[in-house]
Motif scaffolding. Structure first.
Motif, short mmCIF file in Angstrom:
data_model
loop_
_atom_site.label_atom_id
_atom_site.label_comp_id
_atom_site.label_asym_id
_atom_site.label_seq_id
_atom_site.Cartn_x
_atom_site.Cartn_y
_atom_site.Cartn_z
N ALA A 1 74.03 -20.08 39.13
CA ALA A 1 74.63 -19.77 37.82
C ALA A 1 76.06 -20.29 37.74
O ALA A 1 76.53 -20.70 36.67
N PHE A 2 76.75 -20.28 38.88
CA PHE A 2 78.15 -20.73 38.91
C PHE A 2 78.26 -22.22 38.61
O PHE A 2 79.19 -22.67 37.95
N THR A 3 77.31 -23.01 39.11
CA THR A 3 77.41 -24.47 39.00
C THR A 3 76.50 -25.05 37.92
O THR A 3 76.40 -26.27 37.81
N SER A 4 75.84 -24.19 37.14
CA SER A 4 74.88 -24.71 36.16
C SER A 4 75.56 -25.62 35.14
O SER A 4 75.03 -26.69 34.79
N LYS A 5 76.75 -25.23 34.66
CA LYS A 5 77.46 -26.06 33.68
C LYS A 5 77.97 -27.35 34.31
O LYS A 5 77.95 -28.41 33.69
N LEU A 6 78.41 -27.24 35.56
CA LEU A 6 78.90 -28.44 36.24
C LEU A 6 77.76 -29.43 36.46
O LEU A 6 77.94 -30.64 36.31
N GLU A 7 76.60 -28.92 36.82
CA GLU A 7 75.45 -29.80 36.99
C GLU A 7 75.03 -30.40 35.64
O GLU A 7 74.59 -31.55 35.58
N GLY A 8 75.19 -29.62 34.56
CA GLY A 8 74.88 -30.13 33.23
C GLY A 8 75.76 -31.30 32.84
O GLY A 8 75.31 -32.23 32.14
N MET A 9 77.00 -31.31 33.32
CA MET A 9 77.90 -32.43 33.03
C MET A 9 77.38 -33.72 33.67
O MET A 9 77.40 -34.79 33.05
N PHE A 10 76.90 -33.61 34.90
CA PHE A 10 76.35 -34.79 35.56
C PHE A 10 75.07 -35.26 34.86
O PHE A 10 74.83 -36.46 34.73
N LYS A 11 74.25 -34.32 34.41
CA LYS A 11 73.02 -34.68 33.69
C LYS A 11 73.35 -35.42 32.38
O LYS A 11 72.68 -36.40 32.01
N ASP A 12 74.40 -34.94 31.68
CA ASP A 12 74.80 -35.61 30.44
C ASP A 12 75.20 -37.06 30.69
O ASP A 12 74.85 -37.96 29.91
N LEU B 1 71.98 -39.05 31.26
CA LEU B 1 71.22 -39.23 30.02
C LEU B 1 71.90 -40.22 29.09
O LEU B 1 71.23 -40.98 28.37
N SER B 2 73.24 -40.20 29.11
CA SER B 2 73.98 -41.13 28.24
C SER B 2 73.69 -42.57 28.61
O SER B 2 73.59 -43.45 27.73
N LYS B 3 73.53 -42.84 29.90
CA LYS B 3 73.20 -44.21 30.32
C LYS B 3 71.85 -44.63 29.76
O LYS B 3 71.69 -45.76 29.29
N ASP B 4 70.88 -43.72 29.81
CA ASP B 4 69.55 -44.05 29.28
C ASP B 4 69.61 -44.27 27.76
O ASP B 4 68.96 -45.19 27.23
N ILE B 5 70.39 -43.45 27.06
CA ILE B 5 70.51 -43.59 25.61
C ILE B 5 71.13 -44.93 25.24
O ILE B 5 70.72 -45.60 24.27
#
Length: 876
Positions: free
Chosen positions: A603-614, A617-621
């Motif tokens: 739960a502590f790192t969920s937002k930080l991991e979301g930043m890496f996912k973004d 995903l941006s590269k694919d877009i």
């Protein structure tokens, strides 16, 4: 025994049988009709078998006959059947019922088994048996033959056929077997006991007087064994004790009358010689009376062994004498004191006397207490004097020297080291590893010494750590100083304190205490320290060193209570690194993320991991957007790259409206149409503060590429339209906020790469300054990165980040209270407070907690009990 006994032609037992004293021979039923031929073999039955019918072949009188096994049920009474052929070769079946019983209790060790009847009665029985056999020649039952004149063995006992016969020859009559004990044992000669003791006494006295023994030692040992075998052990033990007692009594007079002179140490040598002689004599005496010691004495727990008897007599008659004991102990203490003062003494004599006290079990009662008192008095006085005269390291080495001397004497006291710790802080500050190791070794010897050292250790860590954390002037170097301090104490624990778990745990508690004396600030500074290490351009460490550095930072991070403050600042810095491309290593970033996840949970790192996912995903877009542009045949020489950020994952940014060139605006609209066409229901918000561009510029020196921010781009593009602009004109044309514009112009005109010229020249941008393009700009690189002037984080920005953390904390507090009340339904105020403190991972003031409870009551999540205002009820 379940096995069936077999008798061969000679009347001996078969080799496969196991005899039993309790087997009985019986034939409960009348003889069945005779068969054509009697089979001279018995059936074999295994003890654990049921019914056995296996045929076996036996060789009897040189001819083979086949046995057919009878069905045998292994139940008592056990039946033994046997058949054999007569000496004439004609079958003569004989059925005799025999019953065994014991008339008296029998000792099974050495039985003399006799038959009750004489040989004549046996002969008559045999004749009667023969007559009975002639009348029952067709009897089908198996016969039992008892041939006379031949002996057979049963359980190691020999029976003779002449004497072991049955008294009654009638078939079916009961036979009686009488088992009697041996005859009486041979008696000792009348004077044997007295003469033997006289020999033993002479031998004992010869040993005590150190003269030769007349008799052979083996003969003496055998004599003792003979006496013990005839139950004279008790008398022999008393006589031996009396002889030893008389001898020891005679020794005491020499010590009472002897003058007590320390210069010659004659008393000590006399006592030592007497003790050594006594030990030697008792060893010899015990070797002769060893059989007595290992049988009679061992079986009587109240009696001391021969060796212990000797020690008891020596202790009672010699050492327990008040004069002898007083002289001995006073002399030993005086010898020890002389040696401590540097005089030479006979160490072997001292060691022997101390060993004597220990063996006689009077060391603790008579000597140790006085010895400890004298030692304590001596070293307390010496310790006080030396602590005033010497420094702590020098004093510790002296104490260690004294300890080595005492250990060498083999009578070390545990209270020798009782020094105070005025110099421990000095030793720790200077990192005196060798002296600290010595200090720990000394305190480990003292009863309760480790606990005293542990307490000073905790106080030192708290005091030193507080000076690092509390002082605002050390904020820039706080984290590095904490890391260095942690390395230092770890090294001291490993090397000096022998990795003692108590010191490790005490260090952790002390760190946790002092690092949270200043709430939130250490967490913020640790996040910034991590940012400085993970940012591109940090060439201080290799990948391995960086990994070790992150591990050390995580150790400090564990001690922090306000981990959510760390998360807020870390997320803010991580966003900058990812968006601007300043991250030194993606592997290092993900490694740090995994450490945080392991430490604080997903739960502590969920937002930080979301930043890496973004970012991924941006590269694919963007790949899809380029394909879209090609399909639409949209003209333009500007290449657009967009990062799509999920607002819940990233820090909150204040949008800033700026005047973009028409080309950029058109590309934004194209991308918006493309993205919303693929993802309906979403809203795009452009963050101009995070954009950056690559500009192609032509100077007199040649073409260059400038890597700049979006704000720098807007300023530079103006100089395509004119030669010179004022600050106000640029501000009006770009729409950039004043402070941001001043920092942008400062980076272009006052930095290292000055692509603009400012009039007048100065470091700061003032109102009325004019700017023009620097056509003479020169640089050795083709692509030049012009960094934006980094505005130092203001107190207001830090406060706003902290305020956001507090707001998030309020939501966490509300959620915790609602969870608890939903589960408990009804709860008192104190219990609710306690439960909330247990669930929250950050410190909360009671006043703030009360505010959140009132807020939840106002919003109808819970209510006060109408009868008890100190109790809350959950509202569903």
């Amino acid at each position: 025994n379940d096995s069936t006994t077999r008798l061969d032609k000679r009347g001996e037992r078969g080799s496969n049988s196991q005899p039993s004293f309790f087997s009985c021979l019986s034939s409960p039923n009348p003889p069945p009709p005779p068969t054509q031929e009697a089979r001279p073999a018995a059936t074999d039955v295994k003890p654990d078998s049921g019914n056995i019918t296996s045929p076996k072949k036996r060789k009897i009188n040189g001819s083979e006959r086949e046995d057919t096994a009878d069905t045998i049920s292994p139940s008592p009474p056990k039946t033994l059947n046997s058949s054999s052929s007569s000496s004439s070769g004609s079958p003569t079946p004989l059925h005799i019922q025999k019953k065994l019983r014991f008339e008296d209790s029998v000792d099974f060790i050495g039985l003399d088994v006799k038959m009750a009847e004489e040989a004549a009665a046996a002969a008559a029985a045999a004749a009667a048996a023969a007559a009975a056999a002639a009348s029952c020649s067709n009897n089908k039952s198996k016969a039992v033959f008892l041939t006379g004149g031949v002996g057979h063995h049963a359980n190691g006992l020999t029976k003779t056929a002449g004497s072991g016969t049955f008294s009654n020859s009638k078939p079916g009559a009961a036979k009686k077997l009488v088992i009697k004990n041996f005859k009486e044992k041979p008696k000792l000669p009348e004077n044997y006991t007295q003469e033997t003791w006289q020999k033993l006494k002479e031998a004992v006295e010869a040993i005590q007087n150190s003269t030769s023994i007349k008799y052979n030692l083996e003969e003496l040992y055998q004599a003792v064994e003979n006496l013990c075998s005839h139950k004279i052990s008790a008398k022999l033990y008393k006589q031996l004790r009396a002889v030893c007692e008389d001898h020891i009594k005679a020794q005491i007079d020499q010590f009472r009358e002897y003058p007590f002179k320390f210069s010659e140490n004659q008393v000590f040598y006399k006592i030592d010689k007497c003790w050594q002689d006594h030990c030697r004599q008792m060893i010899m005496i015990r070797s002769i009376f060893l059989f007595l010691d290992r049988t009679y004495v061992l079986q009587n727990s109240m009696l001391p062994s021969i060796w212990d008897m000797g020690l008891e007599l020596f202790r009672f008659y010699i050492i327990s004498d008040l004069k002898v004991q007083s002289k001995t102990i006073d002399g030993i203490l005086l010898l020890i004191e002389r040696e401590r003062n540097g005089e030479a003494i006979d160490r072997s004599l001292l060691r022997s006397l101390l060993s004597m006290l220990s063996d006689l079990q009077i060391y603790q009662d008579s000597f140790e207490q006085r010895f400890l008192e004298e030692t304590n008095r001596l070293y307390a006085a010496e310790g006080q004097r030396l602590m005033q005269e010497r420094e702590v390291p020098e004093y510790l080495h002296h104490v260690n020297k004294r300890l080595e001397e005492e250990a060498d004497r083999k009578h070390l006291t545990s209270d020798i080291c009782c020094c105070k710790l005025p110099g421990l802080t000095h030793l720790l500050d200077e990192n005196r590893i060798q002296d600290l190791s010595l200090l720990y070794q000394l305190f480990s010897r003292v009863r309760g010494g480790v606990q005293v050292l542990l307490q000073h250790w905790i106080e030192y860590i708290k005091a030193f750590g507080s000076t690092i954390v509390i002082n605002p002037e050390k904020d820039k170097t706080m984290v590095q100083e904490l890391l260095d301090f942690k390395d230092k104490v770890d090294h001291i624990i490993d090397i000096c304190f022998m990795k003692n778990e108590k010191f490790v745990n005490a260090m952790k508690e002390a760190f946790e205490t002092f690092i949270n004396k200043r709430p939130n600030k250490p967490a913020e500074l640790i996040a910034k320290h991590v940012d400085s290490k993970l940012r591109a351009g940090n060439k201080e460490a290799t990948d391995e060193e960086l990994e070790k550095m992150l591990d050390k930072i995580m150790i400090i991070f564990r001690f922090i209570y306000g981990k959510d403050v760390f998360e807020a600042f870390y997320k803010k810095d991580l966003a900058k690194r990812l968006l601007v491309g300043k991250s030194a290593s993606v592997d290092a970033e993900k490694s740090m993320l995994s450490k945080l996840k392991h430490e604080c949970g997903a739960a502590f790192t969920s937002k930080l991991e979301g930043m890496f996912k973004d970012m991924e995903l941006s590269k694919d877009i963007m790949v899809q957007f380029k394909q879209y542009m090609q399909c639409q045949n949209i003209p333009g020489n500007i290449e657009l790259t967009v990062n799509i950020l999920t607002m819940g994952y990233w820090p909150t940014y204040v949008p800033m409206e700026v005047h973009l060139p028409p080309e950029m605006v058109r590309l934004q609209e194209i991308f918006k149409t493309f993205y919303l066409g693929k993802h309906s229901g979403r809203k795009l918000q452009w963050q101009s503060t995070l954009g950056h561009c690559v500009l192609k510029a032509e100077f007199k020196e040649g073409k260059k590429e400038l890597q700049v921010s979006l704000f720098q781009t807007l300023v530079l593009l103006m100089f395509n339209e004119g030669e010179e602009f004022t600050l106000e004109e640029i501000k009006l044309a770009t729409g950039i906020e004043d402070s941001e514009l001043r920092r942008t112009l400062q980076s272009l005109a006052c930095g290292k790469a000055r692509v603009l010229t400012k009039i007048p020249k100065s470091k700061d941008v003032e109102d009325g300054d004019k700017f023009s393009c620097n056509d003479d700009f020169k640089h050795k690189l083709f692509r030049i990165k012009i960094n934006q002037i980094q505005m130092k984080e203001t107190i207001e920005e830090q406060a706003s980040t902290t305020e956001r953390v507090f707001q998030d904390r309020q939501y966490q507090i509300d959620a915790a209270i609602v969870r608890i009340m939903k589960m408990r339904k009804t709860l008192s105020h104190n219990l609710l407070m306690s439960e909330v403190y247990n669930q929250l991972k950050f410190p909360v003031k009671p006043a703030d907690l009360k505010k959140r409870i009132e807020s939840l009551i106002d919003r109808d999540y819970m209510e006060r009990d109408k009868e008890n205002s100190n109790q809350y009820n959950y509202v569903a």
